[in-house]
Design a protein around this motif. Structure first.
Motif, PDB file in Angstrom:
ATOM      1  N   UNK A  96      -4.407   4.474 -10.539  1.00 34.49           N
ATOM      2  CA  UNK A  96      -4.215   4.383  -9.097  1.00 34.49           C
ATOM      3  C   UNK A  96      -3.399   3.143  -8.772  1.00 34.49           C
ATOM      4  N   UNK A  97      -2.415   3.288  -7.883  1.00 36.03           N
ATOM      5  CA  UNK A  97      -1.552   2.168  -7.503  1.00 36.03           C
ATOM      6  C   UNK A  97      -1.706   1.843  -6.021  1.00 36.03           C
ATOM      7  N   UNK A  98      -1.145   0.727  -5.621  1.00 33.41           N
ATOM      8  CA  UNK A  98      -1.263   0.279  -4.228  1.00 33.41           C
ATOM      9  C   UNK A  98      -0.466   1.146  -3.266  1.00 33.41           C
ATOM     10  N   UNK A  99       0.338   2.085  -3.780  1.00 37.59           N
ATOM     11  CA  UNK A  99       1.129   2.957  -2.900  1.00 37.59           C
ATOM     12  C   UNK A  99       0.415   4.291  -2.634  1.00 37.59           C
ATOM     13  N   UNK A 100      -0.785   4.443  -3.192  1.00 38.76           N
ATOM     14  CA  UNK A 100      -1.492   5.721  -3.086  1.00 38.76           C
ATOM     15  C   UNK A 100      -2.415   5.770  -1.873  1.00 38.76           C
ATOM     16  N   UNK A 113     -21.239   6.739  -7.708  1.00 39.82           N
ATOM     17  CA  UNK A 113     -19.981   6.473  -8.409  1.00 39.82           C
ATOM     18  C   UNK A 113     -18.837   6.185  -7.435  1.00 39.82           C
ATOM     19  N   UNK A 114     -18.831   6.890  -6.300  1.00 45.09           N
ATOM     20  CA  UNK A 114     -17.786   6.663  -5.299  1.00 45.09           C
ATOM     21  C   UNK A 114     -18.010   5.356  -4.553  1.00 45.09           C
ATOM     22  N   UNK A 115     -19.242   5.115  -4.149  1.00 47.21           N
ATOM     23  CA  UNK A 115     -19.554   3.882  -3.413  1.00 47.21           C
ATOM     24  C   UNK A 115     -19.237   2.662  -4.270  1.00 47.21           C
ATOM     25  N   UNK A 116     -19.503   2.768  -5.574  1.00 48.32           N
ATOM     26  CA  UNK A 116     -19.239   1.642  -6.474  1.00 48.32           C
ATOM     27  C   UNK A 116     -17.754   1.327  -6.586  1.00 48.32           C
ATOM     28  N   UNK A 117     -16.910   2.308  -6.309  1.00 53.00           N
ATOM     29  CA  UNK A 117     -15.460   2.095  -6.412  1.00 53.00           C
ATOM     30  C   UNK A 117     -14.848   1.476  -5.158  1.00 53.00           C
ATOM     31  N   UNK A 118     -15.582   1.521  -4.050  1.00 47.06           N
ATOM     32  CA  UNK A 118     -15.006   1.060  -2.777  1.00 47.06           C
ATOM     33  C   UNK A 118     -14.435  -0.357  -2.843  1.00 47.06           C
ATOM     34  N   UNK A 119     -15.134  -1.355  -3.423  1.00 46.67           N
ATOM     35  CA  UNK A 119     -14.553  -2.706  -3.482  1.00 46.67           C
ATOM     36  C   UNK A 119     -13.210  -2.747  -4.210  1.00 46.67           C
ATOM     37  N   UNK A 120     -13.114  -2.013  -5.316  1.00 45.58           N
ATOM     38  CA  UNK A 120     -11.864  -2.009  -6.087  1.00 45.58           C
ATOM     39  C   UNK A 120     -10.742  -1.328  -5.308  1.00 45.58           C
ATOM     40  N   UNK A 121     -11.068  -0.230  -4.634  1.00 48.61           N
ATOM     41  CA  UNK A 121     -10.055   0.490  -3.853  1.00 48.61           C
ATOM     42  C   UNK A 121      -9.581  -0.362  -2.678  1.00 48.61           C
ATOM     43  N   UNK A 122     -10.515  -1.050  -2.054  1.00 54.16           N
ATOM     44  CA  UNK A 122     -10.149  -1.907  -0.926  1.00 54.16           C
ATOM     45  C   UNK A 122      -9.334  -3.111  -1.390  1.00 54.16           C
ATOM     46  N   UNK A 123      -9.635  -3.596  -2.584  1.00 54.61           N
ATOM     47  CA  UNK A 123      -8.877  -4.725  -3.128  1.00 54.61           C
ATOM     48  C   UNK A 123      -7.419  -4.335  -3.339  1.00 54.61           C
ATOM     49  N   UNK A 124      -7.182  -3.073  -3.655  1.00 53.92           N
ATOM     50  CA  UNK A 124      -5.810  -2.573  -3.803  1.00 53.92           C
ATOM     51  C   UNK A 124      -5.144  -2.317  -2.454  1.00 53.92           C
ATOM     52  N   UNK A 125      -5.939  -2.388  -1.396  1.00 56.51           N
ATOM     53  CA  UNK A 125      -5.400  -2.154  -0.059  1.00 56.51           C
ATOM     54  C   UNK A 125      -5.120  -0.694   0.243  1.00 56.51           C
ATOM     55  N   UNK A 126      -5.867   0.199  -0.409  1.00 54.20           N
ATOM     56  CA  UNK A 126      -5.610   1.628  -0.250  1.00 54.20           C
ATOM     57  C   UNK A 126      -6.277   2.202   1.004  1.00 54.20           C
ATOM     58  N   UNK A 127      -5.555   3.037   1.755  1.00 52.90           N
ATOM     59  CA  UNK A 127      -6.200   3.792   2.828  1.00 52.90           C
ATOM     60  C   UNK A 127      -7.165   4.788   2.185  1.00 52.90           C
ATOM     61  N   UNK A 128      -8.353   4.917   2.753  1.00 54.76           N
ATOM     62  CA  UNK A 128      -9.350   5.839   2.214  1.00 54.76           C
ATOM     63  C   UNK A 128      -9.705   6.866   3.279  1.00 54.76           C
ATOM     64  N   UNK A 129      -9.498   8.127   2.938  1.00 55.24           N
ATOM     65  CA  UNK A 129      -9.911   9.227   3.806  1.00 55.24           C
ATOM     66  C   UNK A 129     -11.183   9.793   3.188  1.00 55.24           C
TER      67      UNK A 129
END
Length: 330
Positions: A96-100, A113-129
């Motif tokens: 996963x990249x910051x452009x995704x 498993x999804x909740x645990x990923x939220x900090x990492x996804x937010x650190x990448x600055x990804x929009x989350x739907x």
């Protein structure tokens, strides 16, 4: 001892159960459709603006739905792929990249498993739907956009097995894919490029010029030659017909196996009769640039098995139904 062994007749009908399941699931889809709002529009805008891919995640049954949504998006013009949340936590996060953009599915909105990923996804600055059935869940509250897929009941009589909820999620995923398809102006030809091995791909990508017999393989005779020569040309080229041209090389007719059967009824001398006397004038033709599927339509509408091919009025080839069958265009 069960009811069957005891000889007790059960009032049970598989078709009645099937109808009840479908009614519950249809009602669930209608309910979600009725409450679609600006959040859906925002989700589409995020995905349209995405310079990378739509990363779709889900665990369990939601994971199966997520895989299908990813496949539908990928084949309709929206680059997307599925990432398993459990594997993401053990290295696949590097995919996963910051452009995704992330589309996360969880009916409860609390999948560990999804909740645990939220900090990492937010650190990448990804929009989350997020697509959940709980507006107050962690996933719903932490997402950029939340799509509410709550259902009143599951189709399972125990109200436990994911049935109506997965159907609704799948339908909403299709809605996203189709909305993005229309926004991008995605056409049937674009779909075919993603499906070159399928029937649709062949019908939309294969042209007459790709299948026609040309050059030395093209059966053609002059209109002043004896019918005998035309028959020899048909035999040599094996297409069941030959084009007939005048001295200037212009197409003036065709002589086919069908014409031969009609000729035999007339007791004609094949050595003395010119082919022009028994040919079919003004034969059906098709342009080399047309789709092979269009050649099928012409043959079926004219009830013929072969076509001569032209390019800007010049005879360039021929093909028959066998060519189309071999190419699996039919």
């Amino acid at each position: 001892m069960n009811a069957i062994e005891a000889g007790i007749e059960l009032e049970w009908s598989a078709s009645q159960v099937a109808r009840r399941v479908m009614q519950i699931e249809a009602a669930a889809i209608s309910a979600v459709a009725a409450r679609l709002d600006g959040q859906f529009d925002q989700a589409c805008q995020l995905m349209l603006a995405c310079r990378g891919r739509v990363i779709i995640m889900g665990m369990g049954k939601s994971g199966h739905v997520a895989r299908k949504i990813a496949a539908t998006m990928a084949s309709t013009g929206t680059p997307a792929f599925f990432v398993h949340p459990g594997e993401a936590a053990h290295g696949d996060l590097g995919m996963i990249t910051s452009t995704d953009v992330v589309l996360a599915l969880s009916n409860s909105g609390e999948s560990d498993e999804l909740v645990a990923l939220l900090p990492s996804l937010k650190r990448l600055g990804l929009p989350i739907v997020a697509m959940t059935g709980n507006t107050k869940s962690t996933l719903a509250l932490e997402s950029s956009v939340h799509l509410d897929v709550a259902v009143a009941e599951e189709a399972c009589p125990l109200n436990l097995a994911p049935t109506a909820s997965t159907t609704v999620a799948l339908a909403l995923g299709d809605a996203l894919a189709v909305a993005l398809l229309e926004a991008r102006g995605f056409q049937a030809e674009d779909f075919a490029l993603s499906h070159p091995g399928g029937t649709l791909g062949r019908r939309l990508l294969v042209h007459v010029r790709d299948l026609m017999h040309h050059g030395e393989r093209l059966p053609v005779v002059r209109d002043d030659v004896p019918l005998r020569d035309a028959l020899l040309e048909i035999s040599r080229k094996g297409l069941g017909m030959t084009a007939v041209v005048n001295t200037a090389g212009e197409l003036v007719g065709v002589y086919t196996d069908g014409d031969l059967r009609r000729t035999l009824d007339r007791d004609i001398d094949i050595r003395a009769t010119p082919v022009s006397a028994v040919m079919t004038p003004n034969p059906a033709t098709i342009e080399a640039s047309r789709l092979a599927a269009e050649a099928v339509q012409v043959m079926e509408s004219r009830r013929i098995n072969g076509l001569l091919v032209q390019d800007q009025g010049r005879l360039v080839g021929a093909l028959n139904m066998h060519d189309l069958l071999r190419a699996r265009v039919v």
